[in-house]
Write a protein that holds these residues in place. Structure first.
Motif, PDB file in Angstrom:
ATOM      1  N   TYR B 228      56.382 119.981  50.325  1.00 28.54           N
ATOM      2  CA  TYR B 228      57.226 120.221  49.113  1.00 28.54           C
ATOM      3  C   TYR B 228      57.804 118.926  48.708  1.00 28.54           C
ATOM      4  O   TYR B 228      58.009 118.808  47.322  1.00 28.54           O
ATOM      5  CB  TYR B 228      58.552 121.144  49.672  1.00 28.54           C
ATOM      6  N   GLU B 229      58.258 118.051  49.619  1.00 22.99           N
ATOM      7  CA  GLU B 229      58.847 116.847  49.110  1.00 22.99           C
ATOM      8  C   GLU B 229      57.823 115.719  48.462  1.00 22.99           C
ATOM      9  O   GLU B 229      58.366 114.841  47.835  1.00 22.99           O
ATOM     10  CB  GLU B 229      59.821 116.278  49.873  1.00 22.99           C
ATOM     11  N   ALA B 232      50.967 115.705  47.259  1.00 23.97           N
ATOM     12  CA  ALA B 232      49.784 114.677  47.191  1.00 23.97           C
ATOM     13  C   ALA B 232      49.427 114.689  45.729  1.00 23.97           C
ATOM     14  O   ALA B 232      48.907 113.641  45.338  1.00 23.97           O
ATOM     15  CB  ALA B 232      48.539 115.018  47.919  1.00 23.97           C
ATOM     16  N   ASN B 233      49.283 115.595  45.178  1.00 22.41           N
ATOM     17  CA  ASN B 233      48.962 115.647  43.645  1.00 22.41           C
ATOM     18  C   ASN B 233      49.623 116.318  42.766  1.00 22.41           C
ATOM     19  O   ASN B 233      50.568 117.266  42.943  1.00 22.41           O
ATOM     20  CB  ASN B 233      47.377 115.703  43.337  1.00 22.41           C
ATOM     21  N   LYS B 234      49.310 116.512  41.418  1.00 22.53           N
ATOM     22  CA  LYS B 234      49.933 117.241  40.462  1.00 22.53           C
ATOM     23  C   LYS B 234      49.840 118.684  40.602  1.00 22.53           C
ATOM     24  O   LYS B 234      50.673 119.359  40.567  1.00 22.53           O
ATOM     25  CB  LYS B 234      49.554 117.045  39.157  1.00 22.53           C
ATOM     26  N   PHE B 235      48.596 119.207  41.245  1.00 23.36           N
ATOM     27  CA  PHE B 235      48.415 120.744  41.602  1.00 23.36           C
ATOM     28  C   PHE B 235      49.374 121.173  42.353  1.00 23.36           C
ATOM     29  O   PHE B 235      50.051 122.480  42.207  1.00 23.36           O
ATOM     30  CB  PHE B 235      47.085 120.776  41.764  1.00 23.36           C
ATOM     31  N   VAL B 236      49.247 120.040  43.540  1.00 21.63           N
ATOM     32  CA  VAL B 236      50.170 120.884  44.594  1.00 21.63           C
ATOM     33  C   VAL B 236      51.872 120.845  44.145  1.00 21.63           C
ATOM     34  O   VAL B 236      52.556 121.679  44.576  1.00 21.63           O
ATOM     35  CB  VAL B 236      50.248 119.714  45.922  1.00 21.63           C
ATOM     36  N   ALA B 237      52.209 119.846  43.596  1.00 19.97           N
ATOM     37  CA  ALA B 237      53.717 119.735  42.905  1.00 19.97           C
ATOM     38  C   ALA B 237      53.990 120.995  42.063  1.00 19.97           C
ATOM     39  O   ALA B 237      54.954 121.498  42.263  1.00 19.97           O
ATOM     40  CB  ALA B 237      53.905 118.537  42.049  1.00 19.97           C
ATOM     41  N   ASP B 238      52.749 121.322  41.203  1.00 18.55           N
ATOM     42  CA  ASP B 238      53.092 122.514  40.436  1.00 18.55           C
ATOM     43  C   ASP B 238      53.000 123.808  40.979  1.00 18.55           C
ATOM     44  O   ASP B 238      53.916 124.812  40.842  1.00 18.55           O
ATOM     45  CB  ASP B 238      51.910 122.436  39.462  1.00 18.55           C
ATOM     46  N   PHE B 239      52.265 124.050  42.113  1.00 14.16           N
ATOM     47  CA  PHE B 239      51.859 125.114  42.945  1.00 14.16           C
ATOM     48  C   PHE B 239      53.193 125.530  43.601  1.00 14.16           C
ATOM     49  O   PHE B 239      53.567 126.727  43.938  1.00 14.16           O
ATOM     50  CB  PHE B 239      50.673 125.313  43.519  1.00 14.16           C
ATOM     51  N   VAL B 283      59.910 115.927  38.360  1.00 15.55           N
ATOM     52  CA  VAL B 283      61.478 116.184  39.016  1.00 15.55           C
ATOM     53  C   VAL B 283      61.548 117.550  39.298  1.00 15.55           C
ATOM     54  O   VAL B 283      61.502 118.203  38.312  1.00 15.55           O
ATOM     55  CB  VAL B 283      62.323 115.219  38.564  1.00 15.55           C
ATOM     56  N   ARG B 284      61.963 117.915  40.474  1.00 14.02           N
ATOM     57  CA  ARG B 284      62.236 119.251  40.648  1.00 14.02           C
ATOM     58  C   ARG B 284      63.751 119.695  39.967  1.00 14.02           C
ATOM     59  O   ARG B 284      64.820 118.722  39.828  1.00 14.02           O
ATOM     60  CB  ARG B 284      62.443 119.499  42.146  1.00 14.02           C
ATOM     61  N   PRO B 285      63.878 120.966  39.677  1.00 17.81           N
ATOM     62  CA  PRO B 285      65.175 121.372  38.957  1.00 17.81           C
ATOM     63  C   PRO B 285      66.409 121.221  39.567  1.00 17.81           C
ATOM     64  O   PRO B 285      67.435 121.135  39.203  1.00 17.81           O
ATOM     65  CB  PRO B 285      65.044 122.755  38.599  1.00 17.81           C
ATOM     66  N   GLU B 286      66.436 121.305  40.928  1.00 13.48           N
ATOM     67  CA  GLU B 286      67.617 120.992  41.747  1.00 13.48           C
ATOM     68  C   GLU B 286      67.749 119.500  41.859  1.00 13.48           C
ATOM     69  O   GLU B 286      68.873 119.160  42.539  1.00 13.48           O
ATOM     70  CB  GLU B 286      67.253 121.847  43.202  1.00 13.48           C
ATOM     71  N   ASP B 287      67.039 118.769  41.537  1.00  9.60           N
ATOM     72  CA  ASP B 287      67.436 117.302  41.479  1.00  9.60           C
ATOM     73  C   ASP B 287      67.902 116.670  40.328  1.00  9.60           C
ATOM     74  O   ASP B 287      67.741 115.449  39.936  1.00  9.60           O
ATOM     75  CB  ASP B 287      66.036 116.528  42.033  1.00  9.60           C
TER      76      ASP B 287
END
Lengths: 558, 350
Positions: B228-229, B232-239, B283-287
């Motif tokens: 989550y934090e 490793a890449n855009k796919f994981v961040a998005d998924f 950047v995640r919405p809660e950040d």
């Protein structure tokens, strides 16, 4: 369904069903219990106490039970091979094994007679080669009946079992495998027990259709004096001018036939259908095929042989006969001729009439039943009142009871003049009435299933848009069930074109059907003309089947 | 119990590569989840471990034993792998009662009737179905059937248990409850579990490690927090979870970013050399925080407010850039002009 217009439709349906179904069956049942003007069981005791009548009942049960057992075994094994093993040409074999469904049983019987009968091709070849007068084997009477009943009956089990195996959730078998069971243990502990109700339902359908069958025992049994219920009833009606009480005894006999068939169907409907395991299938996982290794070719050869022996050889036999100048001549090239085809198509009045009649009957029966089926299934699917169950039930009766029984009911009901001069007995109309009643169930079921897929909200949306009930039926419902209507039309057209059981009891000179013509020519000894007419029929049936399969993209047809 | 090792697994179906270059070592007693969208190859991988599918290349070992290795002509069929498996559709046999269903693996092992029923009762107790043995599957709810499937998988003391989207046919409440029950069961029995799901919440609630897959390849292997934090890449961040992707240009001195779609507003942030001049700020919405309109910051308009109870979800439009923000309180309404404040410590770049 809304108020007054809906009521009109319901009343209309009920009146139609009363005339077509309730009246003939009521007359039949009444007749069975009437003896010399009084209500009694005399007719039934005459059936059970007269040896030759009782024997017909026993024969019916015997050939039906034996052929059901054999057909169930054959159908199950073939379904498993096609659904679960990696034999080569699986798709082709799958279709090929359904073909016996397309060949009318009485034509299959005629074909087998020409193949294995005392004067059939196999014996002739044997006698010619061996230069002897003693045939290799004589199969006639009950074993011939059982043989043809088996090979023309197994597709019922084959189709239901195949469907069950294909719909079965593969996870159930995989769960067995992962629990440590090998291929054959999984089959024994999981696949077979789960399929048992489905196989049982198929077996009972075979049994009911065998006991109701007329064509096979008529062709294979009657010449050998081997009678079953259907042929005995036929004989009694045929000789009702000679034998006293013939009609009454035939009626009582038909009660036995009807009760046996009804018990079978009710058992399926209320017991087996409830036991059938409906299994939710999640992801679309292909059922795993058993890798047969070298057995693959052996099982392929077996399935191929079944198709060869059950479909190809009989058709070739009948085709050879149709092409031969005279029955009994060796079917060598120099004896070949198209004369038989020319004769039945252009010369013989009887067969020309029969073709015309059958086409007229098939066209009008399929059109009328489809229209009626649309109305009735609309009432059944959309209706909310209790009468819809009654309507559904009434519409399904004529198909559930043996054709011989229904035809007898028609005879008893319509064998008189109404209002002084209206008399449909001995006309083509009685056959048409019988066909409409009998095949109504097909269109109610077919149209009904496509109607069930049209959500009621689609119609409600039309009503909300301001269209009336009739308008929305025309604009919304009809276009959406078009393919169902088409299928229903074809599903009635095909069997009425090849029908024998009913028309053989209801025909009169001038009102023959193709089935009657083939049968009468065969019985009268004009085997080659009979064969030519049968070949024409087979060609039309296969072409029709191909057409409907193409047009409905495989939903209907084999 | 045993670990599972997959080495360089590849699976081709008629020219289509379903799984490629898959290497994973699962320790004894570990709970590992294969997570990914449908068609990512996770179920194919699981079925290769079970033995329902033979890999095209690579090798699978369970414990010390190689069970699949096409190069070495090794293939152990599923029935000889001593694996427990729970299917998406439960696959509880409808023609057997619960006790017979659960005891079936022991029947195959030819364990005496009395002993296998005794063991089956014990396992049913473990999945909280004690005393239900005489019932038939159709008398049970979906959740109970799933417990039967769990019991049947557990009874043979399997080397490893495979669970293929076991909760996806259950309703939301039961699904949440079962997550904890499965985790609890694993803690108590110490069995190795390989779990397949497309539901990230399920994966995060139970797993020791998560394997994120896409298009047949591993995207990332890691503990829940790592995935989550530190995707490793855009796919994981998005998924995994929600994330904003904001295209930015890096200043020449590499000490700040310019948000391109929002009038090149500048955000001070030291950007490492290796990232190049154009970056995708993630950047995640809660950040992200929202404050009263102030000219100094990135300014946007609130275009949508959704109240979820525990959080409030805002959609902000800053120039052409949409930004999702999640706050605890409902402080702004649609049409408000607000300042958007990023928590720079949580920035990710792709």
């Amino acid at each position: 369904m809304r108020t007054s217009k809906g009521d009109v439709v319901i009343i209309f349906s009920l009146v139609l069903l009363a005339v077509l179904v309730v009246y003939p069956l009521g007359s039949l049942i009444l007749r069975a219990f009437l003896s010399e003007g009084e209500v009694s069981l005399d007719n039934f005791s005459k059936v059970l106490s007269t040896r030759e009548n009782f024997i017909a009942l026993w024969h019916s049960l015997f050939v039906s039970i034996i052929s059901t057992i054999l057909a169930t075994f054959l159908g199950t094994v073939l379904a498993w091979i096609v659904a679960r093993t990696d034999i080569p040409f699986r798709k082709k074999i799958k279709t090929g094994l359904m073909m016996p469904f397309l060949i009318p049983p009485f034509i299959a019987a005629i074909a087998w007679l020409q193949l294995i009968g005392p004067a059939g091709y196999i014996n002739s070849i044997y006698m010619t080669v061996k230069e002897t007068w003693n045939p290799l084997f004589v199969i006639y009477g009950k074993w011939a009946v059982i043989l043809v009943m088996t090979v023309s009956g197994y597709p019922f089990v084959y189709l239901t079992t195949l469907g069950g195996l294909e719909r079965m959730n593969p996870s159930l078998e995989e769960a067995g495998q992962i629990s440590g069971a090998g291929t054959f243990r999984v089959m024994k502990d999981i696949t077979l027990p789960m399929m048992a109700p489905t196989i049982g339902a198929g077996a009972i359908l075979v049994f009911v259709s065998r006991i109701a069958n007329f064509g096979i025992p008529a062709v294979m049994g009657m010449p050998d004096n081997y009678y079953v219920l259907t042929t005995k009833i036929y004989r009694l009606i045929d000789q009702s001018f000679v034998i006293p009480d013939a009609q009454a005894i035939a009626t009582a006999m038909s009660m036995f036939l009807m009760i046996i068939a009804a018990c079978g169907l009710l058992f399926v409907k209320f017991y087996l259908r409830g036991k059938e395991y409906t299994v939710i299938s999640g992801k679309d996982v292909q059922p795993k095929l058993v890798k047969l290794g070298k057995w693959r070719y052996l099982l392929f050869a077996f399935a191929f042989l079944v198709i060869l022996v059950i479909v190809v050889l009989p058709v070739i036999a009948i085709l050879l006969t149709a092409l031969t100048r005279a029955w009994g001549l060796p079917p060598t090239l120099d004896n070949w001729t198209l004369e038989n085809f020319r004769y039945v198509l252009f010369d013989l009045d009887m067969s020309r009439r029969a073709i015309r009649n059958s086409i007229f009957l098939a066209l009008s029966a399929s059109t009328i039943t489809t229209l009626m089926g649309a109305i009735i299934s609309y009432v059944v699917v959309r209706g909310k009142m209790k009468s819809r169950q009654l309507i559904d039930f009434l519409a399904s009766i004529p198909y559930s009871i043996p054709g011989t029984v229904f035809a007898l009911g028609m005879i008893i009901a319509w064998n008189r003049a109404f209002w002084g001069r209206l008399n449909i007995y001995n006309t083509i109309w009685i056959i048409l009435f019988a066909y409409i009643a009998r095949y109504l169930a097909y269109s109610v079921r077919t149209v009904g299933s496509s109607l069930r897929q049209v959500d009621v909200s689609l119609e409600e949306a039309a009503w909300v848009s301001g269209s009336g009930w009739l308008q929305s039926f025309k604009d919304i419902v009809l276009p959406l069930i078009k393919s169902g209507l088409f299928a229903s039309w074809f599903l009635v057209f095909m069997p009425t074109l090849r029908e024998l059981t009913i028309s053989v009891l209801l025909w009169s000179t001038g009102n023959e059907t193709i089935g009657v013509a083939v049968y009468n020519l065969q019985e009268g000894g004009d085997v080659t003309s009979s064969a030519a007419l049968a070949i024409i029929m087979i060609i039309v049936i296969f072409a029709g089947n191909y057409l409907i399969k193409k047009i409905t993209r495989g939903e209907y047809g084999y | 119990m045993a670990g599972v090792v997959l080495e360089n697994i590849k699976k081709n179906f008629d020219g289509f590569t379903a799984v490629n270059n898959f290497t994973l070592e699962i320790k004894d007693g570990e709970f590992v989840t294969l997570l990914g969208p449908s068609g990512c190859g996770k179920t194919t991988t699981l079925r290769m471990i079970a033995g329902f599918i033979e890999p095209t290349e690579g090798s699978v070992s369970i414990g010390e034993r190689i069970v699949s290795n096409p190069a070495g002509h090794i293939f152990v069929p599923p029935e000889e792998r001593n694996i427990g498996m729970v299917f998406q559709t439960y696959a509880v046999w409808p023609h057997m009662n619960i006790l017979d269903n659960v005891a079936y693996p022991l029947k195959i092992k030819k364990i005496a009737r009395r002993n296998r029923y005794k063991k089956a009762e014990q396992v049913l107790e473990l999945v909280q179905l004690g005393g239900m043995g005489k019932r038939y599957p159709h008398q049970l709810s979906g959740g109970q059937q799933q417990r039967v499937a769990l019991a049947r998988a557990l009874i043979m003391d399997p080397h490893v248990m495979l669970l293929d989207e076991p909760l996806s046919n259950l309703d939301a409440k039961l699904r949440e409850q079962m997550r904890f029950e499965i985790k609890e069961l694993q803690k108590r029995t110490g069995v190795t579990i390989i779990y397949v799901t497309h539901d990230q919440a399920e994966a995060m609630a139970m797993s020791d490690r998560i394997v994120v897959m896409n298009r047949g390849e591993i995207q990332q292997i890691g503990k829940t927090e790592e995935i989550y934090e530190k995707p490793a890449n855009k796919f994981v961040a998005d998924f995994i979870g929600l994330i904003n992707f904001i295209p930015c240009r890096v200043s020449r001195d590499r000490r700040s970013l310019f948000i391109r779609g929002a009038g090149n507003v500048e955000i001070e942030y030291p950007v490492p050399e290796e990232l190049g001049d154009d970056v995708l700020l993630s950047v995640r919405p809660e950040d992200i925080d929202l404050q009263e309109y102030s000219r100094k910051n990135l300014v946007g308009t609130v275009t949508r407010v959704t109240y979820f109870g525990n959080i409030v979800d805002y959609l902000i439009r800053a120039g052409d850039v949409p930004i999702r923000v999640q706050l605890k309180e409902k402080e702004f309404t649609e049409g408000d002009r607000v300042s958007v404040i990023f928590d720079c410590k949580k920035f990710l770049f792709y």
